[in-house]
Motif scaffolding. Structure first.
Motif, PDB file in Angstrom:
ATOM      1  N   GLY A   1      -7.657   2.206   6.355  1.00 27.01           N
ATOM      2  CA  GLY A   1      -7.155   1.068   6.140  1.00 27.01           C
ATOM      3  C   GLY A   1      -6.035   0.649   7.157  1.00 27.01           C
ATOM      4  O   GLY A   1      -6.213   0.707   8.262  1.00 27.01           O
TER       5      GLY A   1
ATOM      6  N   ASN B   1       0.827  -1.291  -0.029  1.00 25.50           N
ATOM      7  CA  ASN B   1      -0.139  -0.071   0.121  1.00 25.50           C
ATOM      8  C   ASN B   1       0.888   1.190   0.112  1.00 25.50           C
ATOM      9  O   ASN B   1       0.526   2.440  -0.572  1.00 25.50           O
ATOM     10  CB  ASN B   1      -0.733   0.101   1.152  1.00 25.50           C
ATOM     11  CG  ASN B   1      -2.062  -1.023   1.152  1.00 25.50           C
ATOM     12  OD1 ASN B   1      -2.368  -1.546   0.084  1.00 25.50           O
ATOM     13  ND2 ASN B   1      -2.485  -1.363   2.086  1.00 25.50           N
TER      14      ASN B   1
ATOM     15  N   GLU C   1      -9.360   6.286   1.102  1.00 27.79           N
ATOM     16  CA  GLU C   1      -8.928   5.273   2.555  1.00 27.79           C
ATOM     17  C   GLU C   1      -9.206   5.891   3.672  1.00 27.79           C
ATOM     18  O   GLU C   1      -8.933   5.269   4.940  1.00 27.79           O
ATOM     19  CB  GLU C   1      -7.594   4.971   2.267  1.00 27.79           C
ATOM     20  CG  GLU C   1      -7.130   3.800   1.134  1.00 27.79           C
ATOM     21  CD  GLU C   1      -7.756   2.421   1.766  1.00 27.79           C
ATOM     22  OE1 GLU C   1      -7.281   2.027   2.836  1.00 27.79           O
ATOM     23  OE2 GLU C   1      -8.583   1.952   0.947  1.00 27.79           O
TER      24      GLU C   1
END
Length: 476
Positions: free
Chosen positions: A296, A68, A406
């Motif tokens: 996230g 990520n 996110e």
């Protein structure tokens, strides 16, 4: 495939940091130091889990964080590899180198106001804050009443802020390198007035945050706008400006969730920006206005957390965490001369901050009330984000582009055709819906708007989004 690299890590389950983050941060450290090089393969998740004697899912989570954050890439049927797009910037070379719902009655209806990202005041821990304030006021009044505090804020409060920045945001900051302000905008103003001189140039994101621009212009600086794309501010455009202009004193950025577009500045661009800052002796002013509510694995770490960065001012706020009306912000910098000037100016403006309120917030942090609120609020906002996303798919798919954020409290909506935003905002206002005109973000008439959902109820969102879509559709 040979994977000779071995992870030198002792898992400490007593640490507040989750095990998967301990693994991820150790790997990041090895990449930054050069021990792991571009293209190097990491151990398979099963093998690493056996080596560390932990559950394989923990390693998978660690690798997902690295993917990520763009430190590594996953190649199908091959494995996990250090990203080859990273510039060679390593720690060993370091020496060289931003309210509550605003409602009013219009034409007999209740105005639905899409602000710039205010939190939901209904879930703020106001009762706890009031209790803590009364307690602190009673305790401190005997010896602190009518007295003046430190111009940079209460020492214990600054110490708590430094611990938060170091433990949660990867920074390396001391309480004596922090100044508490009445909100992040005050921090921006103090920074502009003490860092900039008339005739200096400041590079800014376009679209961007105009209140910060106003602070820079009030200090006499000229703005050099740089476009933003899906990876954040355009680094090539910055490099071009650096060769064409002198007296570029600062670069102002919102890299975590760019204001207003919510894009995240890519890792390769962050690293290159650090190189340019060091090379040209330019201060990076990092406005981390939207860090706390992340859905996230974890928020992207600030640019100011990179030890290679030599010149920075990091600006944050507690307004969204505790209560929208609470004006407590902070700035952090390693530049002691700059911090001294900020303190001197602060004494002229305000003498010192609200010591009682700082102590009250500190008490809430120590009691765990703030951590509990953030956890509760994050679930609240994630559910609301998902609700809005479903509404957008239902009513705006094919009309506008948008992505699932996110974190944060807003979507960025880009219509598929260029709209007459004067007409759009006027027609929406007739329907008792107010949005921020895109001209507030850019002088170049950006074709998009910030749909902020934090302060609005689900009923208001369900009522307004179809109407926004209806107005947009008239221009197709």
């Amino acid at each position: 495939m040979l994977r000779p690299w071995k992870l030198e890590l002792e898992i400490d389950k007593k640490l507040a940091k989750a095990v998967y983050l301990q693994i991820a941060d150790t790997i990041i450290s090895d990449i930054r130091s050069g021990r792991l090089k571009a293209g190097d393969a990491l151990p398979g998740s099963r093998n690493l889990a056996q080596t560390l004697k932990i559950n394989r899912n923990t390693v998978v989570e660690a690798y997902q964080v690295l993917i990520n954050e763009e430190w590594v890439v996953s190649k199908e049927r091959k494995g996990i590899f250090v990203s080859e797009s990273l510039p060679p910037l390593h720690e060993k070379n370091a020496a060289n180198t931003h309210g509550s719902l605003n409602q009013q009655i219009i034409s007999g209806g209740m105005l639905i106001n899409f602000d710039d990202g205010h939190p939901d005041s209904k879930i703020a821990p106001v009762t706890e804050l009031a209790r803590a304030y009364r307690q602190i006021f009673s305790i401190k009044a005997k010896w602190q009443m009518m007295g003046y505090g430190n111009e940079h804020g209460d020492t214990e409060f600054r110490k708590m802020i430094s611990q938060m920045l170091n433990h949660q945001r990867g920074m390396h900051i001391h309480e004596n390198e922090i100044s508490i302000t009445r909100g992040s905008q005050m921090g921006m103003f103090l920074t502009a007035q003490t860092l900039l001189n008339s005739g200096d140039n400041v590079i800014v994101e376009d679209p961007g945050y105009q209140p910060a621009w106003q602070a820079f212009k009030y200090a006499g600086a000229q703005l050099l706008p740089v476009p933003v794309d899906k990876e954040g501010i355009n680094i090539e455009a910055i490099e071009k400006l650096l060769t064409e202009h002198q007296n570029i004193k600062a670069i102002y950025i919102t890299p975590h969730r760019q204001y207003p577009t919510i894009v995240t500045l890519s890792l390769s661009r962050r690293l290159r920006l650090i190189e340019l800052s060091n090379q040209y002796n330019i201060t990076i002013i990092e406005d981390d206005y939207d860090n706390e509510f992340h859905f996230g694995y974890r928020p992207i770490l600030p640019i100011s957390s990179f030890p290679e960065l030599q010149h920075y001012v990091y600006i944050g706020t507690l307004s969204k965490v505790v209560a929208p009306a609470l004006r407590i912000g902070y700035l952090a910098t390693k530049n002691q001369k700059l911090l001294q000037r900020i303190g001197d100016l602060r004494k002229i403006i305000d003498v010192h901050g609200d010591v009682i309120m700082e102590q009250a917030v500190l008490q809430l942090i120590k009691e765990g009330a703030v951590k509990k609120h953030i956890k509760k609020a994050t679930i609240h906002y994630k559910n609301k984000r998902d609700f809005v996303f479903e509404l957008l798919i239902k009513h705006m798919k094919g009309i506008a582009d948008f992505t699932l954020p996110e974190g944060g409290l807003a979507f960025w909506i880009t219509p598929k055709v260029k709209l007459d935003w004067d007409a759009v905002t006027a027609q929406l206002l007739e329907k008792n819906i107010k949005i921020i005109h895109p001209k507030q973000y850019s002088q170049n008439h950006v074709n998009g708007f910030r749909l902020s959902y934090g302060a609005l109820s689900e009923e208001q969102l369900e009522q307004s989004i179809p109407l926004i879509s209806e107005v947009f559709a008239k221009f197709f």
